[in-house]
Motif scaffolding. Sequence first.
Motif, PDB file in Angstrom:
ATOM      1  N   CYS A   1     -47.255  -7.719  48.610  1.00 39.49           N
ATOM      2  CA  CYS A   1     -47.440  -8.840  47.669  1.00 39.49           C
ATOM      3  C   CYS A   1     -46.419  -9.938  47.833  1.00 39.49           C
ATOM      4  N   THR A   2     -45.393  -9.715  48.645  1.00 42.84           N
ATOM      5  CA  THR A   2     -44.325 -10.702  48.830  1.00 42.84           C
ATOM      6  C   THR A   2     -44.043 -10.802  50.332  1.00 42.84           C
ATOM      7  N   PHE A   3     -44.908 -11.493  51.034  1.00 38.85           N
ATOM      8  CA  PHE A   3     -44.886 -11.505  52.502  1.00 38.85           C
ATOM      9  C   PHE A   3     -43.585 -12.082  53.071  1.00 38.85           C
ATOM     10  N   GLY A   4     -43.129 -13.228  52.567  1.00 43.71           N
ATOM     11  CA  GLY A   4     -41.859 -13.833  53.005  1.00 43.71           C
ATOM     12  C   GLY A   4     -41.808 -14.025  54.505  1.00 43.71           C
ATOM     13  N   GLY A   5     -40.818 -13.398  55.148  1.00 44.51           N
ATOM     14  CA  GLY A   5     -40.699 -13.467  56.601  1.00 44.51           C
ATOM     15  C   GLY A   5     -41.590 -12.458  57.299  1.00 44.51           C
ATOM     16  N   GLY A   6     -42.278 -11.646  56.533  1.00 43.70           N
ATOM     17  CA  GLY A   6     -43.235 -10.703  57.106  1.00 43.70           C
ATOM     18  C   GLY A   6     -42.608  -9.412  57.634  1.00 43.70           C
ATOM     19  N   GLY A   7     -41.355  -9.152  57.295  1.00 40.85           N
ATOM     20  CA  GLY A   7     -40.680  -7.951  57.806  1.00 40.85           C
ATOM     21  C   GLY A   7     -41.332  -6.655  57.329  1.00 40.85           C
ATOM     22  N   HIS A   8     -41.640  -6.592  56.038  1.00 39.86           N
ATOM     23  CA  HIS A   8     -42.273  -5.362  55.528  1.00 39.86           C
ATOM     24  C   HIS A   8     -43.697  -5.223  56.075  1.00 39.86           C
ATOM     25  N   THR A   9     -44.412  -6.340  56.121  1.00 41.91           N
ATOM     26  CA  THR A   9     -45.781  -6.276  56.654  1.00 41.91           C
ATOM     27  C   THR A   9     -45.775  -5.769  58.092  1.00 41.91           C
TER      28      THR A   9
ATOM     29  N   TYR B   1     -35.455 -15.973  58.863  1.00 40.80           N
ATOM     30  CA  TYR B   1     -36.165 -16.331  57.632  1.00 40.80           C
ATOM     31  C   TYR B   1     -35.720 -15.419  56.489  1.00 40.80           C
ATOM     32  N   HIS B   2     -35.719 -14.102  56.789  1.00 42.34           N
ATOM     33  CA  HIS B   2     -35.327 -13.135  55.758  1.00 42.34           C
ATOM     34  C   HIS B   2     -35.146 -11.758  56.403  1.00 42.34           C
ATOM     35  N   VAL B   3     -34.045 -11.089  56.080  1.00 43.19           N
ATOM     36  CA  VAL B   3     -33.861  -9.721  56.585  1.00 43.19           C
ATOM     37  C   VAL B   3     -34.479  -8.763  55.562  1.00 43.19           C
TER      38      VAL B   3
ATOM     39  N   LEU C   1     -39.380  -8.179  45.212  1.00 45.17           N
ATOM     40  CA  LEU C   1     -39.382  -9.339  44.311  1.00 45.17           C
ATOM     41  C   LEU C   1     -38.297 -10.376  44.616  1.00 45.17           C
ATOM     42  N   GLY C   2     -38.416 -11.507  43.950  1.00 51.47           N
ATOM     43  CA  GLY C   2     -37.381 -12.541  44.029  1.00 51.47           C
ATOM     44  C   GLY C   2     -37.621 -13.551  45.130  1.00 51.47           C
ATOM     45  N   VAL C   3     -36.532 -14.222  45.537  1.00 51.36           N
ATOM     46  CA  VAL C   3     -36.653 -15.276  46.550  1.00 51.36           C
ATOM     47  C   VAL C   3     -36.231 -14.755  47.919  1.00 51.36           C
ATOM     48  N   SER C   4     -36.721 -15.439  48.955  1.00 53.26           N
ATOM     49  CA  SER C   4     -36.330 -15.080  50.319  1.00 53.26           C
ATOM     50  C   SER C   4     -35.043 -15.822  50.686  1.00 53.26           C
ATOM     51  N   SER C   5     -34.379 -15.351  51.727  1.00 53.45           N
ATOM     52  CA  SER C   5     -33.172 -16.047  52.200  1.00 53.45           C
ATOM     53  C   SER C   5     -33.539 -17.462  52.629  1.00 53.45           C
ATOM     54  N   HIS C   6     -34.718 -17.624  53.211  1.00 47.25           N
ATOM     55  CA  HIS C   6     -35.165 -18.944  53.650  1.00 47.25           C
ATOM     56  C   HIS C   6     -35.216 -19.907  52.457  1.00 47.25           C
ATOM     57  N   GLN C   7     -35.801 -19.455  51.360  1.00 47.45           N
ATOM     58  CA  GLN C   7     -35.895 -20.320  50.177  1.00 47.45           C
ATOM     59  C   GLN C   7     -34.492 -20.661  49.663  1.00 47.45           C
ATOM     60  N   PHE C   8     -33.662 -19.639  49.615  1.00 50.53           N
ATOM     61  CA  PHE C   8     -32.322 -19.787  49.083  1.00 50.53           C
ATOM     62  C   PHE C   8     -31.462 -20.705  49.954  1.00 50.53           C
TER      63      PHE C   8
ATOM     64  N   PHE D   1     -49.581 -11.376  50.343  1.00 49.16           N
ATOM     65  CA  PHE D   1     -49.569 -12.546  49.459  1.00 49.16           C
ATOM     66  C   PHE D   1     -48.229 -13.260  49.567  1.00 49.16           C
ATOM     67  N   ASP D   2     -48.249 -14.568  49.479  1.00 42.24           N
ATOM     68  CA  ASP D   2     -47.025 -15.315  49.169  1.00 42.24           C
ATOM     69  C   ASP D   2     -47.431 -16.641  48.554  1.00 42.24           C
ATOM     70  N   ARG D   3     -46.688 -17.036  47.518  1.00 41.81           N
ATOM     71  CA  ARG D   3     -47.043 -18.292  46.852  1.00 41.81           C
ATOM     72  C   ARG D   3     -46.391 -19.483  47.543  1.00 41.81           C
TER      73      ARG D   3
HETATM   74  C1  SAM Z   1     -37.655 -11.178  48.766  1.00 42.61           C
HETATM   75  S1  SAM Z   1     -38.824 -12.183  49.556  1.00 42.61           S
HETATM   76  C2  SAM Z   1     -39.806 -11.010  50.427  1.00 42.61           C
HETATM   77  C3  SAM Z   1     -39.341 -10.772  51.803  1.00 42.61           C
HETATM   78  C4  SAM Z   1     -40.260  -9.920  52.633  1.00 42.61           C
HETATM   79  N1  SAM Z   1     -40.406  -8.584  52.102  1.00 42.61           N
HETATM   80  C5  SAM Z   1     -39.801  -9.855  54.072  1.00 42.61           C
HETATM   81  O1  SAM Z   1     -39.679  -8.756  54.604  1.00 42.61           O
HETATM   82  O2  SAM Z   1     -39.532 -10.903  54.651  1.00 42.61           O
HETATM   83  C6  SAM Z   1     -39.909 -12.601  48.237  1.00 42.61           C
HETATM   84  C7  SAM Z   1     -41.083 -13.462  48.654  1.00 42.61           C
HETATM   85  O3  SAM Z   1     -42.067 -13.294  47.652  1.00 42.61           O
HETATM   86  C8  SAM Z   1     -42.609 -14.530  47.299  1.00 42.61           C
HETATM   87  N2  SAM Z   1     -42.993 -14.417  45.888  1.00 42.61           N
HETATM   88  C9  SAM Z   1     -42.176 -14.257  44.821  1.00 42.61           C
HETATM   89  N3  SAM Z   1     -42.900 -14.187  43.693  1.00 42.61           N
HETATM   90  C10 SAM Z   1     -44.194 -14.295  44.058  1.00 42.61           C
HETATM   91  C11 SAM Z   1     -45.422 -14.287  43.343  1.00 42.61           C
HETATM   92  N4  SAM Z   1     -45.462 -14.170  42.009  1.00 42.61           N
HETATM   93  N5  SAM Z   1     -46.567 -14.376  44.044  1.00 42.61           N
HETATM   94  C12 SAM Z   1     -46.556 -14.492  45.405  1.00 42.61           C
HETATM   95  N6  SAM Z   1     -45.427 -14.539  46.121  1.00 42.61           N
HETATM   96  C13 SAM Z   1     -44.256 -14.433  45.460  1.00 42.61           C
HETATM   97  C14 SAM Z   1     -41.525 -15.541  47.549  1.00 42.61           C
HETATM   98  O4  SAM Z   1     -42.096 -16.808  47.813  1.00 42.61           O
HETATM   99  C15 SAM Z   1     -40.804 -14.939  48.756  1.00 42.61           C
HETATM  100  O5  SAM Z   1     -41.309 -15.445  49.955  1.00 42.61           O
END
Ligand code: SAM
Length: 319
Positions: free
Chosen positions: A28-36, A4-6, A109-116, A52-54
């Motif tokens: 605040c940017t859960f994504g693949g949940g690696g940091h969490t 999903y995302h490294v 911040l930004g997009v995850s590899s999954h989104q990309f 959080f993730d939108r």
């Molecule tokens: C770079 S990835 C984070 C990866 C994550 N740290 C991990 O270990 O997998 C960024 C994530 O933040 C989410 N995101 C970006 N802007 C956001 C916002 N304003 N509110 C909530 N989520 C957001 C994206 O949907 C994406 O899943």
Amino acid sequence: MSEYHVPVMLDESVTALITNPQGTYADCTFGGGGHTAEILSRLQDGGRVIAFDRDSDALANAPDDPRLTLVHNNFRFIENYAELLRREEPGNTLFPGAPEVFDGILADLGVSSHQFDTAERGFSFRYDAPLDMRMGRESETTAADIVNTRSQEDLERILRLYGEVDGARNIARLIVAARAVEPIRTTGDLDRAIEKALPKTAAHKQLAKIYQALRIEVNQEMRALEKFLDGAARSLKEGGRLVVITYHSLEDRMVKNFIRTGNVEGKEEKDMYGRVHAPLAAVLRKPLTPGEEEIAGNTRARSAKLRVAEKPMERRTGA
Ligand SMILES: C[S@@+](CC[C@H](N)C(=O)[O-])C[C@H]1O[C@@H](n2cnc3c(N)ncnc32)[C@H](O)[C@@H]1O
């Protein structure tokens, strides 16, 4: 979660974040949940994470862990969630002042590899797909809406400001000319519309900047970041840490300015003693960047910058 995302700068960011292993943290940017997952692994009894993730796709990555609460929302609302958490605290009946509930707040911040890498999300010029680029599919405006409806001047502004795109005026002009013939619906339509403005070599670099600019506008990323920084500063406990990983210069400048002055423009507001009034203080003077080994294993880490700030003990906001 590596498919999903490294996670980027995992050890550096979580080490900087955790000051109290029994504390409450926000990812605040859960994504693949690696940091969490890394934060949870370092917490002791009583510790918890609000993530959080939108993007609803990220929700499927939630581990089964009672210490984690995953919120499907924009992190710009962090202060509202902090307020909710504070209401849960035993003994709290009236709530004047700021909701200082977090021991640490992380944003990657930004997009995850999954989104990309998911073609139909339309984030990448590598696939021919609908020009979408919404991180949260609840929001209404897509990249196609932007390229088909905004004025030429507005498109130029978006490309210049959010992508630092060379020849932004010419590209905006080509977009407006192409859509007058037929709406631009896909990434392929967009690429064909601006083809003439792309350099012969390394066209992908120019395309990456153009796509980044549109993505930032679609998701209102700069506005979300500004509101988030304000809310995060108010939601941290004294001694709590804000850790932010950015991937382009505009984002990094906003974070750096906010830490130095308390606003993203970097306007210094001094008190009667001539001191700059800012809610946080930098922990590191310069941003950390990933090591060569990490970059070699994960090209996405290449442009990462990690900044760390702390809420000073003696300065209470909103008190
Ligand atoms: C770079 S990835 C984070 C990866 C994550 N740290 C991990 O270990 O997998 C960024 C994530 O933040 C989410 N995101 C970006 N802007 C956001 C916002 N304003 N509110 C909530 N989520 C957001 C994206 O949907 C994406 O899943």
